[in-house]
Write a protein that holds these residues in place. Structure first.
Motif, PDB file in Angstrom:
ATOM      1  N   PHE A 189      45.262  29.682  43.079  1.00  0.00           N
ATOM      2  CA  PHE A 189      44.344  30.643  42.462  1.00  0.00           C
ATOM      3  C   PHE A 189      43.906  31.642  43.536  1.00  0.00           C
ATOM      4  N   ILE A 190      43.519  31.107  44.690  1.00  0.00           N
ATOM      5  CA  ILE A 190      43.071  31.942  45.811  1.00  0.00           C
ATOM      6  C   ILE A 190      43.643  31.359  47.097  1.00  0.00           C
ATOM      7  N   TYR A 191      44.205  32.211  47.942  1.00  0.00           N
ATOM      8  CA  TYR A 191      44.545  31.784  49.306  1.00  0.00           C
ATOM      9  C   TYR A 191      44.271  32.982  50.208  1.00  0.00           C
ATOM     10  N   ASP A 192      43.015  33.093  50.632  1.00  0.00           N
ATOM     11  CA  ASP A 192      42.545  34.294  51.320  1.00  0.00           C
ATOM     12  C   ASP A 192      42.442  34.080  52.819  1.00  0.00           C
ATOM     13  N   ASP A 193      42.875  35.084  53.567  1.00  0.00           N
ATOM     14  CA  ASP A 193      42.451  35.152  54.968  1.00  0.00           C
ATOM     15  C   ASP A 193      41.137  35.952  54.988  1.00  0.00           C
ATOM     16  N   ARG A 194      40.609  36.159  56.164  1.00  0.00           N
ATOM     17  CA  ARG A 194      39.305  36.796  56.247  1.00  0.00           C
ATOM     18  C   ARG A 194      39.318  38.214  55.652  1.00  0.00           C
ATOM     19  N   ALA A 195      40.421  38.953  55.875  1.00  0.00           N
ATOM     20  CA  ALA A 195      40.493  40.331  55.379  1.00  0.00           C
ATOM     21  C   ALA A 195      40.452  40.352  53.849  1.00  0.00           C
ATOM     22  N   ARG A 196      41.231  39.461  53.234  1.00  0.00           N
ATOM     23  CA  ARG A 196      41.241  39.452  51.765  1.00  0.00           C
ATOM     24  C   ARG A 196      39.927  38.910  51.208  1.00  0.00           C
ATOM     25  N   LEU A 197      39.331  37.984  51.937  1.00  0.00           N
ATOM     26  CA  LEU A 197      38.029  37.469  51.516  1.00  0.00           C
ATOM     27  C   LEU A 197      37.003  38.602  51.517  1.00  0.00           C
ATOM     28  N   ALA A 198      37.116  39.485  52.521  1.00  0.00           N
ATOM     29  CA  ALA A 198      36.203  40.642  52.588  1.00  0.00           C
ATOM     30  C   ALA A 198      36.441  41.569  51.392  1.00  0.00           C
ATOM     31  N   ASP A 199      37.743  41.803  51.027  1.00  0.00           N
ATOM     32  CA  ASP A 199      38.051  42.600  49.821  1.00  0.00           C
ATOM     33  C   ASP A 199      37.457  41.936  48.584  1.00  0.00           C
ATOM     34  N   ARG A 200      37.608  40.617  48.524  1.00  0.00           N
ATOM     35  CA  ARG A 200      37.151  39.867  47.353  1.00  0.00           C
ATOM     36  C   ARG A 200      35.641  40.040  47.138  1.00  0.00           C
ATOM     37  N   VAL A 201      34.869  39.847  48.202  1.00  0.00           N
ATOM     38  CA  VAL A 201      33.417  39.943  48.018  1.00  0.00           C
ATOM     39  C   VAL A 201      32.984  41.403  47.852  1.00  0.00           C
ATOM     40  N   ALA A 202      33.735  42.337  48.461  1.00  0.00           N
ATOM     41  CA  ALA A 202      33.413  43.757  48.251  1.00  0.00           C
ATOM     42  C   ALA A 202      33.555  44.086  46.766  1.00  0.00           C
ATOM     43  N   ARG A 203      34.629  43.575  46.160  1.00  0.00           N
ATOM     44  CA  ARG A 203      34.850  43.834  44.736  1.00  0.00           C
ATOM     45  C   ARG A 203      33.795  43.136  43.883  1.00  0.00           C
ATOM     46  N   LEU A 204      33.567  41.843  44.172  1.00  0.00           N
ATOM     47  CA  LEU A 204      32.587  41.091  43.371  1.00  0.00           C
ATOM     48  C   LEU A 204      31.196  41.721  43.463  1.00  0.00           C
ATOM     49  N   GLY A 205      30.895  42.306  44.616  1.00  0.00           N
ATOM     50  CA  GLY A 205      29.572  42.896  44.808  1.00  0.00           C
ATOM     51  C   GLY A 205      29.490  44.353  44.398  1.00  0.00           C
ATOM     52  N   SER A 206      30.602  44.908  43.893  1.00  0.00           N
ATOM     53  CA  SER A 206      30.660  46.349  43.632  1.00  0.00           C
ATOM     54  C   SER A 206      29.957  46.763  42.344  1.00  0.00           C
ATOM     55  N   GLY A 207      29.645  45.788  41.504  1.00  0.00           N
ATOM     56  CA  GLY A 207      29.042  46.132  40.217  1.00  0.00           C
ATOM     57  C   GLY A 207      30.048  46.680  39.226  1.00  0.00           C
ATOM     58  N   THR A 208      31.348  46.552  39.515  1.00  0.00           N
ATOM     59  CA  THR A 208      32.379  47.092  38.618  1.00  0.00           C
ATOM     60  C   THR A 208      33.222  46.004  37.961  1.00  0.00           C
ATOM     61  N   VAL A 209      32.963  44.740  38.287  1.00  0.00           N
ATOM     62  CA  VAL A 209      33.791  43.662  37.736  1.00  0.00           C
ATOM     63  C   VAL A 209      33.322  43.358  36.308  1.00  0.00           C
ATOM     64  N   LEU A 210      34.184  43.662  35.326  1.00  0.00           N
ATOM     65  CA  LEU A 210      33.767  43.563  33.924  1.00  0.00           C
ATOM     66  C   LEU A 210      33.251  42.180  33.565  1.00  0.00           C
ATOM     67  N   ALA A 211      33.944  41.143  34.077  1.00  0.00           N
ATOM     68  CA  ALA A 211      33.559  39.779  33.726  1.00  0.00           C
ATOM     69  C   ALA A 211      32.247  39.387  34.399  1.00  0.00           C
ATOM     70  N   GLN A 212      31.684  40.269  35.216  1.00  0.00           N
ATOM     71  CA  GLN A 212      30.412  39.999  35.896  1.00  0.00           C
ATOM     72  C   GLN A 212      29.366  41.058  35.558  1.00  0.00           C
ATOM     73  N   LEU A 213      29.457  41.583  34.349  1.00  0.00           N
ATOM     74  CA  LEU A 213      28.446  42.533  33.873  1.00  0.00           C
ATOM     75  C   LEU A 213      27.889  42.003  32.568  1.00  0.00           C
ATOM     76  N   PRO A 214      26.811  41.276  32.542  1.00  0.00           N
ATOM     77  CA  PRO A 214      25.986  40.930  33.702  1.00  0.00           C
ATOM     78  C   PRO A 214      26.585  39.765  34.493  1.00  0.00           C
ATOM     79  N   GLN A 215      26.064  39.574  35.697  1.00  0.00           N
ATOM     80  CA  GLN A 215      26.563  38.496  36.547  1.00  0.00           C
ATOM     81  C   GLN A 215      26.305  37.136  35.908  1.00  0.00           C
ATOM     82  N   SER A 216      27.229  36.200  36.161  1.00  0.00           N
ATOM     83  CA  SER A 216      27.047  34.834  35.684  1.00  0.00           C
ATOM     84  C   SER A 216      25.756  34.271  36.268  1.00  0.00           C
ATOM     85  N   ALA A 217      25.012  33.567  35.420  1.00  0.00           N
ATOM     86  CA  ALA A 217      23.886  32.774  35.934  1.00  0.00           C
ATOM     87  C   ALA A 217      24.463  31.400  36.279  1.00  0.00           C
TER      88      ALA A 217
END
Lengths: 417, 159
Positions: B55-83
């Motif tokens: 599902f995920i096999y991230d090095d640090r660079a991809r992990l940084a992309d991942r959290v940048a995206r999750l924190g961007s406010g643009t991820v449809l499945a996270q509008l609103p964010q999961s509680a």
């Protein structure tokens, strides 16, 4: 409303040139009709050769609602059986994949060889008055055929050949499979399994129009990658969206130009050399030029570059999706490693793209509950749609001519007797 | 192992869990070393991520992309964010091997509320913790979800 009272009897009234009716995504009776007219009659993609490389290897799959077993026999042949014991109907194989010397029914111990022959009925003496064992072999599905390792099955004994069904889409399957120096892709690297609460037809529609919806639902991810490789998505190309007879669709991105192509490592050089030796430079340019085409093979297989997705319709409003990376046999390990990492970053439940698609399809399904003006518009680019000599159509990036072709094909199948 | 070390590891895992539950992406990423690997296998325990898809096999660079995206406010499945709230338990700290790092295994149960639905996730996490000041940083994390071989809904949060 101008919708007939019994929509399942007249599909052509629900599929117009530039719009389709909401009930096509929502009506359980139409889903039943699809199982009968599409899934249980036509060719359905089942599995890939490389998932069952050795004799005895098997995978469980389904054609519509019917469970089947895809197994490699001792002689290397691929056999597809209904997964149902001939005694009193239990699964002869209940594991999803594995290796078997024989299939033994868990219920009363009837056993079958890899070629389907009944090799043992428990307590045989009591069957003295019964038909002989060879009358009780596993039932093969009526037709199973392969194209370049892709195994398809049909539950109808009559009908067009697989070759005829695939028709023009073979050219695009070749483009992708020819990327493998050994001439075949390998799908044995695992499967990401996901689900969404939406109709199955949304997935091919969504998967083959990313150039359009990507500007909205994938903007963050597209921006991230476009900046790195220098891709300008505002540039459109004529003749890049194609409908092919048989229900197939193509988004052909070979004309896309990148201003910052990825740096080449020694592994890339070795890979290019091997591929060029095999196909010649012109063909390699075609195979690897720009971006690889995206392909939908009706009704359930999608290639997004070297990434497969297979769909399974569960009910009118639920669908399972299986994402598999297609590794290139004969390519350096580094190339295949890139495919794995690329796959994970974009696809599957944690991917940067797929989750947006799953979410947007679920929202569409909810919205389809609103029946006020119950039509979906698919007329984008209708004025510039061009007929292709093969009977398909061609459109410009982001046009919806391929969806119009898909729906026309669907209406024909659904209206057939 | 000293009781202080044990408590330190426990509270580190609880802190990481809180950051994940509360979508505190930047703080979570800071817990990871520059050479970190973050791995969420599919199809079971996961054997060789160099040859198999995860599902995920991230090095640090991809992990940084991942959290940048999750924190961007643009991820449809996270509008609103999961509680979300998760419970981390059954913590087992392996005997130290050659280096300074410690391997810690734990179970978690996570309830996610999103879009009118409630999802139950559970799994086992394996952390490799590298001492850093008076705490730790994560050099490796593997999360084996119990349902990773089933058809799952979207997983657009941190596990």
């Amino acid at each position: 409303m101008d919708v007939p009272a019994s929509p399942s009897r007249n599909l052509h009234a629900l599929v117009r040139r530039d719009r389709v009716h909401g009930s096509l995504y929502r009506d359980p009776a139409l889903f039943e009709q699809e199982l009968d007219r599409i899934w249980h009659r036509g060719w359905v993609y089942l599995a890939h050769d490389s998932e069952i490389p050795a004799p005895g290897d098997y995978v469980r799959r389904a054609i519509g609602r019917q469970p089947v077993l895809v197994v490699r026999d001792h002689d290397g042949a691929i056999r597809v059986f209904f997964n149902r014991c001939r005694h009193r109907a239990n699964l002869v194989c209940h594991l999803e994949r594995g290796q078997a010397k024989a299939f033994v029914c868990s219920y009363h111990g009837w056993s079958y060889a890899l070629d389907g022959q009944l090799t043992g009925r428990s307590f045989e003496e009591a069957y003295a008055g019964s038909p002989p064992p060879d009358a009780f072999g596993l039932t093969p599905i009526p037709r199973a055929e392969s194209y370049r390792g892709l195994i398809f099955g049909s539950l109808s004994a009559a009908g067009i050949s697989l070759d005829h069904h695939l028709g023009g889409v073979k050219e695009y399957l070749d483009l992708i499979i020819d990327r493998a120096p050994a001439g075949t892709v390998e799908l044995g690297a695992g499967t990401q399994k996901t689900r969404y609460r939406g109709n199955w037809k949304m997935l091919p529609e969504n998967s083959l129009e990313g150039a359009y919806h990507g500007h909205f639902i994938h903007k963050f991810t597209f921006d991230l990658s476009d900046k790195r490789i220098g891709r300008n998505r505002a540039v459109t190309h004529e003749d890049s969206i194609r409908y092919l007879p048989g229900g197939h669709m193509v988004e052909d991105f070979r004309k896309v130009e990148l201003s910052k192509p990825a740096a080449r490592t020694p592994a890339h050089e070795a890979y290019m050399e091997a591929l060029t030796a095999l196909h010649g430079e012109a063909r390699v340019r075609e195979i690897l030029g720009g971006r690889t085409p995206m392909v939908f093979v009706f009704p359930n297989l999608m290639f997004i570059q070297t990434h497969f997705r297979r769909l399974h319709p569960v009910s009118v409003d639920e669908t399972f999706v299986y994402y598999q990376p297609a590794l290139l046999k004969g390519a350096p390990p580094e190339i295949n490693r890139e495919i794995l990492r690329h796959h994970e970053s974009y696809f599957g439940p944690a991917g940067f793209l797929s989750a947006d698609d799953l979410e947007i399809m679920e929202r569409s399904q909810v919205a389809l509950g609103a029946e006020g003006d119950d039509w979906l518009y698919i007329g984008r680019g209708l004025h510039r749609e061009k007929a292709r000599p093969d009977g398909g159509s061609a459109g410009t990036t982001m046009d919806e001519n391929h969806l119009r072709g898909l729906w026309r094909h669907y209406a024909e199948l659904m209206s057939s007797e | 192992m000293s009781q202080a070390t044990e408590l330190g590891i426990w509270s580190f895992l609880f802190h990481e869990a809180r950051l994940m539950d509360e979508h505190r992406y930047a703080e979570w990423l800071d817990l990871y070393t520059d050479d970190a690997v973050y791995w969420v296998p599919c199809n079971g325990e996961g054997s060789d991520p160099e040859r198999e898809v995860s599902f995920i096999y991230d090095d640090r660079a991809r992990l940084a992309d991942r959290v940048a995206r999750l924190g961007s406010g643009t991820v449809l499945a996270q509008l609103p964010q999961s509680a979300m709230r998760r419970v981390v338990s059954n913590i087992e700290i392996d005997a130290p091997d050659s280096g300074p790092e410690r391997t810690v295994q734990s179970n978690f149960v996570l309830v996610e509320a999103r879009g009118g639905q409630q999802y139950l996730w559970a799994g086992r996490a394996i952390h490799r913790l590298r001492p850093a000041g008076d705490s730790f940083r994560i050099s490796f994390k593997k999360v084996v979800l119990v349902n990773n071989d089933q058809e799952v809904p979207s997983l657009q949060f941190l596990v």
